[in-house]
Design a protein around this motif. Structure first.
Motif, PDB file in Angstrom:
ATOM      1  N   THR A 153      66.751  53.046   1.632  1.00 29.61           N
ATOM      2  CA  THR A 153      65.673  52.580   2.496  1.00 29.61           C
ATOM      3  C   THR A 153      65.811  53.260   3.838  1.00 29.61           C
ATOM      4  N   ASP A 154      64.692  53.351   4.539  1.00 28.51           N
ATOM      5  CA  ASP A 154      64.690  53.906   5.889  1.00 28.51           C
ATOM      6  C   ASP A 154      64.072  52.876   6.829  1.00 28.51           C
ATOM      7  N   SER A 155      63.759  53.279   8.039  1.00 30.50           N
ATOM      8  CA  SER A 155      63.235  52.341   9.034  1.00 30.50           C
ATOM      9  C   SER A 155      61.905  51.738   8.615  1.00 30.50           C
ATOM     10  N   SER A 156      61.104  52.450   7.863  1.00 32.68           N
ATOM     11  CA  SER A 156      59.829  51.874   7.413  1.00 32.68           C
ATOM     12  C   SER A 156      60.075  50.754   6.402  1.00 32.68           C
ATOM     13  N   GLY A 157      61.100  50.879   5.584  1.00 36.89           N
ATOM     14  CA  GLY A 157      61.467  49.804   4.669  1.00 36.89           C
ATOM     15  C   GLY A 157      61.978  48.590   5.425  1.00 36.89           C
ATOM     16  N   VAL A 158      62.785  48.825   6.437  1.00 38.16           N
ATOM     17  CA  VAL A 158      63.267  47.733   7.284  1.00 38.16           C
ATOM     18  C   VAL A 158      62.084  47.040   7.951  1.00 38.16           C
ATOM     19  N   GLY A 159      61.142  47.827   8.448  1.00 40.61           N
ATOM     20  CA  GLY A 159      59.949  47.266   9.087  1.00 40.61           C
ATOM     21  C   GLY A 159      59.105  46.440   8.130  1.00 40.61           C
ATOM     22  N   MET A 160      58.977  46.894   6.901  1.00 38.41           N
ATOM     23  CA  MET A 160      58.209  46.152   5.903  1.00 38.41           C
ATOM     24  C   MET A 160      58.877  44.803   5.610  1.00 38.41           C
ATOM     25  N   ILE A 161      60.182  44.810   5.453  1.00 34.15           N
ATOM     26  CA  ILE A 161      60.902  43.556   5.195  1.00 34.15           C
ATOM     27  C   ILE A 161      60.808  42.632   6.406  1.00 34.15           C
ATOM     28  N   LEU A 162      60.932  43.178   7.594  1.00 33.31           N
ATOM     29  CA  LEU A 162      60.809  42.379   8.813  1.00 33.31           C
ATOM     30  C   LEU A 162      59.413  41.760   8.930  1.00 33.31           C
ATOM     31  N   GLY A 163      58.391  42.489   8.552  1.00 33.21           N
ATOM     32  CA  GLY A 163      57.026  41.961   8.565  1.00 33.21           C
ATOM     33  C   GLY A 163      56.847  40.788   7.611  1.00 33.21           C
ATOM     34  N   ARG A 164      57.470  40.849   6.425  1.00 35.60           N
ATOM     35  CA  ARG A 164      57.385  39.732   5.472  1.00 35.60           C
ATOM     36  C   ARG A 164      58.171  38.538   6.012  1.00 35.60           C
ATOM     37  N   TYR A 165      59.287  38.810   6.684  1.00 33.79           N
ATOM     38  CA  TYR A 165      60.054  37.744   7.337  1.00 33.79           C
ATOM     39  C   TYR A 165      59.161  36.991   8.331  1.00 33.79           C
ATOM     40  N   LYS A 166      58.421  37.732   9.145  1.00 38.35           N
ATOM     41  CA  LYS A 166      57.561  37.103  10.156  1.00 38.35           C
ATOM     42  C   LYS A 166      56.478  36.240   9.508  1.00 38.35           C
ATOM     43  N   LYS A 167      55.897  36.720   8.419  1.00 37.50           N
ATOM     44  CA  LYS A 167      54.884  35.928   7.704  1.00 37.50           C
ATOM     45  C   LYS A 167      55.471  34.618   7.191  1.00 37.50           C
ATOM     46  N   ILE A 168      56.639  34.707   6.600  1.00 43.95           N
ATOM     47  CA  ILE A 168      57.281  33.523   6.025  1.00 43.95           C
ATOM     48  C   ILE A 168      57.774  32.576   7.119  1.00 43.95           C
ATOM     49  N   LYS A 169      58.235  33.128   8.208  1.00 44.34           N
ATOM     50  CA  LYS A 169      58.710  32.294   9.317  1.00 44.34           C
ATOM     51  C   LYS A 169      57.571  31.419   9.852  1.00 44.34           C
ATOM     52  N   LYS A 170      56.354  31.968   9.898  1.00 43.28           N
ATOM     53  CA  LYS A 170      55.190  31.193  10.359  1.00 43.28           C
ATOM     54  C   LYS A 170      54.941  29.982   9.474  1.00 43.28           C
ATOM     55  N   ARG A 171      55.388  30.042   8.224  1.00 48.00           N
ATOM     56  CA  ARG A 171      55.242  28.925   7.285  1.00 48.00           C
ATOM     57  C   ARG A 171      56.443  27.980   7.337  1.00 48.00           C
ATOM     58  N   GLY A 172      57.386  28.274   8.222  1.00 46.55           N
ATOM     59  CA  GLY A 172      58.585  27.450   8.311  1.00 46.55           C
ATOM     60  C   GLY A 172      59.627  27.804   7.277  1.00 46.55           C
ATOM     61  N   GLY A 173      59.504  28.983   6.683  1.00 45.70           N
ATOM     62  CA  GLY A 173      60.410  29.391   5.619  1.00 45.70           C
ATOM     63  C   GLY A 173      61.492  30.335   6.078  1.00 45.70           C
ATOM     64  N   ILE A 174      62.302  30.726   5.114  1.00 42.55           N
ATOM     65  CA  ILE A 174      63.451  31.597   5.342  1.00 42.55           C
ATOM     66  C   ILE A 174      63.318  32.822   4.439  1.00 42.55           C
ATOM     67  N   THR A 175      63.781  33.954   4.951  1.00 45.29           N
ATOM     68  CA  THR A 175      63.826  35.174   4.152  1.00 45.29           C
ATOM     69  C   THR A 175      65.277  35.565   3.976  1.00 45.29           C
ATOM     70  N   GLY A 176      65.627  35.910   2.745  1.00 45.34           N
ATOM     71  CA  GLY A 176      66.990  36.324   2.455  1.00 45.34           C
ATOM     72  C   GLY A 176      67.017  37.577   1.612  1.00 45.34           C
ATOM     73  N   VAL A 177      68.183  38.204   1.577  1.00 45.46           N
ATOM     74  CA  VAL A 177      68.396  39.371   0.723  1.00 45.46           C
ATOM     75  C   VAL A 177      69.674  39.160  -0.073  1.00 45.46           C
ATOM     76  N   VAL A 178      69.700  39.708  -1.275  1.00 45.14           N
ATOM     77  CA  VAL A 178      70.882  39.668  -2.129  1.00 45.14           C
ATOM     78  C   VAL A 178      71.115  41.038  -2.743  1.00 45.14           C
ATOM     79  N   ASN A 179      72.347  41.263  -3.163  1.00 46.89           N
ATOM     80  CA  ASN A 179      72.714  42.446  -3.955  1.00 46.89           C
ATOM     81  C   ASN A 179      72.434  43.767  -3.248  1.00 46.89           C
ATOM     82  N   LEU A 180      72.985  43.941  -2.061  1.00 45.71           N
ATOM     83  CA  LEU A 180      72.797  45.195  -1.333  1.00 45.71           C
ATOM     84  C   LEU A 180      73.891  46.196  -1.676  1.00 45.71           C
ATOM     85  N   ASN A 181      73.487  47.441  -1.928  1.00 42.06           N
ATOM     86  CA  ASN A 181      74.503  48.471  -2.089  1.00 42.06           C
ATOM     87  C   ASN A 181      75.005  48.852  -0.692  1.00 42.06           C
ATOM     88  N   PRO A 182      76.150  49.499  -0.582  1.00 37.29           N
ATOM     89  CA  PRO A 182      76.738  49.781   0.737  1.00 37.29           C
ATOM     90  C   PRO A 182      75.819  50.575   1.683  1.00 37.29           C
TER      91      PRO A 182
END
Length: 114
Positions: A54-83
């Protein structure tokens, strides 16, 4: 880049594989946003076991989904990351807002407690 979804109650599990970069983040963003708008989703877990890059655009996309979910009072998580992907998340500061879990079960158990 492949994407698949599964639902568990109001949790959306998003499985990404391949490379998440500026070539495909817009497509992935639209797919996720479409799924969020069709279902009542409160929390998101990104399963990145098969994400090789992933690059910065991937990070930005995930951050954008975090913001959407946060507005709903939810949490965003990640699992199974390679180094390599984990390092990009660390450098970008993404772990300051998105929780890292060792498994989907751990993430869902955490969500149950919140």
């Amino acid at each position: 880049m492949n994407i698949s979804f599964s639902l568990q109650k109001n949790w959306l599990i998003i499985k990404l594989s391949g490379e998440l970069d500026h070539h495909n983040t817009n497509y992935i963003r639209k797919k996720i946003d479409n799924k969020i708008s069709q279902e009542y989703i409160k929390h998101i877990v990104f399963n990145l076991k098969n994400l090789t890059f992933t690059d910065s655009s991937g990070v930005g996309m995930i951050l954008g989904r975090y913001k959407k979910i946060k507005k709903r009072g939810g949490i965003t998580g990640v699992v199974n990351l390679n180094p390599q992907v984990k390092r990009v998340f660390e450098i970008s500061g993404l772990f300051k807002v998105i929780k890292y879990f060792n498994s989907i079960k751990e993430a869902i158990d955490y969500f149950e407690e919140v």
